[in-house]
Design a protein around this motif. Structure first.
Motif, PDB file in Angstrom:
ATOM      1  N   ALA A  95      39.284 -49.108  16.396  1.00 54.85           N
ATOM      2  CA  ALA A  95      39.183 -49.317  14.959  1.00 54.85           C
ATOM      3  C   ALA A  95      37.734 -49.568  14.539  1.00 54.85           C
ATOM      4  N   TRP A  96      37.473 -49.325  13.255  1.00 54.68           N
ATOM      5  CA  TRP A  96      36.158 -49.617  12.673  1.00 54.68           C
ATOM      6  C   TRP A  96      36.151 -51.058  12.179  1.00 54.68           C
ATOM      7  N   LEU A  97      35.136 -51.826  12.585  1.00 56.44           N
ATOM      8  CA  LEU A  97      35.004 -53.230  12.213  1.00 56.44           C
ATOM      9  C   LEU A  97      34.004 -53.360  11.077  1.00 56.44           C
ATOM     10  N   HIS A  98      34.416 -54.009   9.982  1.00 54.21           N
ATOM     11  CA  HIS A  98      33.526 -54.237   8.845  1.00 54.21           C
ATOM     12  C   HIS A  98      32.621 -55.426   9.167  1.00 54.21           C
ATOM     13  N   LEU A  99      31.318 -55.203   9.161  1.00 51.22           N
ATOM     14  CA  LEU A  99      30.365 -56.264   9.465  1.00 51.22           C
ATOM     15  C   LEU A  99      30.123 -57.126   8.239  1.00 51.22           C
ATOM     16  N   ASN A 100      30.143 -58.441   8.436  1.00 51.42           N
ATOM     17  CA  ASN A 100      29.984 -59.383   7.334  1.00 51.42           C
ATOM     18  C   ASN A 100      28.537 -59.856   7.238  1.00 51.42           C
ATOM     19  N   GLY A 101      28.256 -60.638   6.196  1.00 53.24           N
ATOM     20  CA  GLY A 101      26.951 -61.268   6.079  1.00 53.24           C
ATOM     21  C   GLY A 101      26.064 -60.682   5.005  1.00 53.24           C
ATOM     22  N   LEU A 102      26.424 -59.505   4.451  1.00 51.54           N
ATOM     23  CA  LEU A 102      25.642 -58.944   3.354  1.00 51.54           C
ATOM     24  C   LEU A 102      26.116 -59.537   2.033  1.00 51.54           C
ATOM     25  N   PRO A 103      25.198 -59.834   1.087  1.00 55.13           N
ATOM     26  CA  PRO A 103      25.645 -60.334  -0.213  1.00 55.13           C
ATOM     27  C   PRO A 103      26.435 -59.278  -0.960  1.00 55.13           C
ATOM     28  N   GLY A 104      27.266 -59.734  -1.910  1.00 62.31           N
ATOM     29  CA  GLY A 104      28.106 -58.811  -2.650  1.00 62.31           C
ATOM     30  C   GLY A 104      27.326 -57.814  -3.473  1.00 62.31           C
ATOM     31  N   SER A 105      26.061 -58.149  -3.809  1.00 62.41           N
ATOM     32  CA  SER A 105      25.259 -57.251  -4.635  1.00 62.41           C
ATOM     33  C   SER A 105      24.769 -56.035  -3.865  1.00 62.41           C
ATOM     34  N   VAL A 106      24.878 -56.045  -2.520  1.00 61.49           N
ATOM     35  CA  VAL A 106      24.499 -54.869  -1.740  1.00 61.49           C
ATOM     36  C   VAL A 106      25.679 -53.912  -1.753  1.00 61.49           C
ATOM     37  N   TYR A 107      25.667 -52.977  -2.687  1.00 60.20           N
ATOM     38  CA  TYR A 107      26.803 -52.077  -2.848  1.00 60.20           C
ATOM     39  C   TYR A 107      26.565 -50.737  -2.198  1.00 60.20           C
ATOM     40  N   ALA A 108      25.377 -50.469  -1.662  1.00 63.13           N
ATOM     41  CA  ALA A 108      25.133 -49.174  -1.032  1.00 63.13           C
ATOM     42  C   ALA A 108      24.024 -49.291  -0.009  1.00 63.13           C
ATOM     43  N   ALA A 109      24.274 -48.776   1.172  1.00 64.57           N
ATOM     44  CA  ALA A 109      23.249 -48.677   2.191  1.00 64.57           C
ATOM     45  C   ALA A 109      22.634 -47.293   2.128  1.00 64.57           C
ATOM     46  N   THR A 110      21.402 -47.168   2.617  1.00 65.23           N
ATOM     47  CA  THR A 110      20.719 -45.881   2.530  1.00 65.23           C
ATOM     48  C   THR A 110      20.394 -45.290   3.893  1.00 65.23           C
ATOM     49  N   VAL A 111      19.879 -46.088   4.823  1.00 60.89           N
ATOM     50  CA  VAL A 111      19.481 -45.554   6.127  1.00 60.89           C
ATOM     51  C   VAL A 111      19.735 -46.579   7.232  1.00 60.89           C
ATOM     52  N   LEU A 112      19.932 -46.087   8.435  1.00 59.39           N
ATOM     53  CA  LEU A 112      20.061 -46.910   9.635  1.00 59.39           C
ATOM     54  C   LEU A 112      19.001 -46.482  10.632  1.00 59.39           C
ATOM     55  N   LEU A 113      18.401 -47.447  11.346  1.00 58.33           N
ATOM     56  CA  LEU A 113      17.350 -47.147  12.314  1.00 58.33           C
ATOM     57  C   LEU A 113      17.459 -48.126  13.475  1.00 58.33           C
ATOM     58  N   PRO A 114      17.367 -47.658  14.713  1.00 57.31           N
ATOM     59  CA  PRO A 114      17.410 -48.601  15.838  1.00 57.31           C
ATOM     60  C   PRO A 114      16.120 -49.410  15.917  1.00 57.31           C
ATOM     61  N   GLY A 115      16.253 -50.718  16.134  1.00 59.52           N
ATOM     62  CA  GLY A 115      15.109 -51.607  16.309  1.00 59.52           C
ATOM     63  C   GLY A 115      15.054 -52.141  17.719  1.00 59.52           C
ATOM     64  N   SER A 116      14.112 -53.037  17.964  1.00 60.38           N
ATOM     65  CA  SER A 116      13.955 -53.571  19.315  1.00 60.38           C
ATOM     66  C   SER A 116      15.090 -54.501  19.703  1.00 60.38           C
ATOM     67  N   ASP A 117      15.666 -55.206  18.718  1.00 60.21           N
ATOM     68  CA  ASP A 117      16.727 -56.161  18.996  1.00 60.21           C
ATOM     69  C   ASP A 117      18.036 -55.786  18.321  1.00 60.21           C
TER      70      ASP A 117
END
Length: 388
Positions: A95-117
């Motif tokens: 299943a797909w797990l919804h990640l928590n912790g973003l404020p409600g005002s973040v209604y759209a993500a734009t890009v994903l990038l791998p970081g060091s951590d």
């Protein structure tokens, strides 16, 4: 080979010599799509309808609510981000797990990038966020890039680069996104600018995340706390101060260059002010509830009904040689020869599309419905398409 054009997916089994549509399982209608791959799996990311995977000649929709704009394979996991937030599929299955912790005002993500951590997430209006490691379920804002739209992130020659929309801001990181340095000096943080107004040494800058003011010719800037994290729609100078349309469309006024503010939205039946205009002593406000007029510098507003559909939302207003032009979302383009007391329908050719911008310059009027740009030099009696 695969290609996306005008909301349709095409496939070529002949190295691009012959193409044919392959849309079985995809919803019909206009959409913003992109491709992504993971191993031998092909995905379509649809900004309106969600995430689809190609399975035995059919596109199968995966259980992700809302539109999807970015996808990333990180370690053994898959991440997707979009209108409803960030989702993770552990070890690429289940299943797909919804990640928590973003404020409600973040209604759209734009890009994903791998970081060091872990994974870096660029959002539509709330800056850059970090998922500390692949086993953490809470997003943490540790990057220092806040309150702006992240347009793009990339990595090259050991450094990561990040751009923020409209502001022209460019940031660089040499530690895989832990710390970011601005490559352009300036008195403002990375902001998504929406409107700028100037009078002498006074500069106003409206952004998608607040209002900024400079009193010394843009050398130093101060944020106006009243509008923090609010998108600014328009700024207008009056005889005795300034009007700012923000706070979800509510209008506020200052008569002492931002030291104090008074509510200036009396009379509006519903929020949502898209533009302010001054014609002599009369002020106009284009709102989602129609066109409003003020004859006392914005203290009170009255709806202008004569000649306009009662249900119509006003989009943009312009004035040329004393003639007032008003574009609406659905009913076309109107004009008024009596300072807005009454309107007549001028062109209904835009009745099926919204006029997304209306600008007057000298004796010229320009407007666009998003697909074509029109120009008129004869008081808008004839509109000539400039871009087909």
């Amino acid at each position: 080979l695969w290609a996306e054009s005008e909301g349709s997916v095409y496939r070529s089994d002949a190295q691009g010599k012959v193409w044919y549509p392959d849309n079985n399982g995809l919803p019909a209608g206009f959409r913003e799509m992109s491709f992504s791959t993971d191993g031998d799996s092909l995905f379509v990311l649809d900004a309106q309808y969600g995430l689809f995977v190609y399975d035995d000649g059919t596109w199968r929709q995966l259980d992700i609510p809302g539109g999807v704009r970015a996808m990333l394979a990180y370690g053994d996991d898959l991440y997707v981000a979009g209108e409803a937030g960030v989702f993770k599929r552990a070890e690429r299955r289940g299943a797909w797990l919804h990640l928590n912790g973003l404020p409600g005002s973040v209604y759209a993500a734009t890009v994903l990038l791998p970081g060091s951590d872990g994974v870096l997430l660029g959002t539509n209006h709330q800056g850059l966020w970090r998922l500390p490691d692949s086993n953490a379920f809470a997003m943490q804002e540790e990057t220092g890039i806040r309150n702006t739209r992240i347009s793009s992130m990339s990595a090259a020659d050991g450094e990561s680069y990040l751009t923020t929309r409209f502001a022209g801001a460019l940031h660089a990181s040499s530690d895989s996104g832990k710390n970011w340095d601005g490559l352009f000096d300036g008195g403002l943080p990375a902001v998504d600018a929406t409107v700028h107004r100037k009078s002498g040494l006074l500069h106003w800058l409206g952004t998608s995340a607040g209002l900024w003011l400079s009193r010394d010719g843009a050398k130093t800037w101060n944020e106006i706390p009243l509008f923090r994290r609010q998108r600014i729609h328009d700024i207008l100078q009056t005889d005795d101060g300034w009007l700012v349309a923000g706070m979800a469309g509510t209008v506020f006024k200052t008569s002492d260059t931002g030291l104090s503010w008074q509510f200036a939205g009396n009379g509006f039946r519903r929020p949502g002010v898209s533009q302010l205009l001054r014609v002599g002593p009369v002020l106009f406000a284009a709102t989602y509830g129609g066109l409003y007029q003020s004859r006392n510098q914005g203290r009170e507003w009255h709806k202008v009904d004569s000649g306009l559909p009662a249900w119509e939302a006003a989009a943009h207003i312009a004035c040329i040689d004393g003639i007032l032009y008003l574009s609406t979302f659905e009913s076309g383009l109107f004009w008024s020869h009596d300072s807005g007391r009454s309107f007549e329908l001028l062109h209904n050719q835009f009745s099926e599309w919204s006029i997304v911008k209306l600008v007057g310059s000298g004796n010229l009027l320009f407007c666009t419905d998003g697909g074509k740009v029109y120009c008129s030099s004869d008081l808008c009696i004839n509109l000539i398409p400039l871009i087909h």
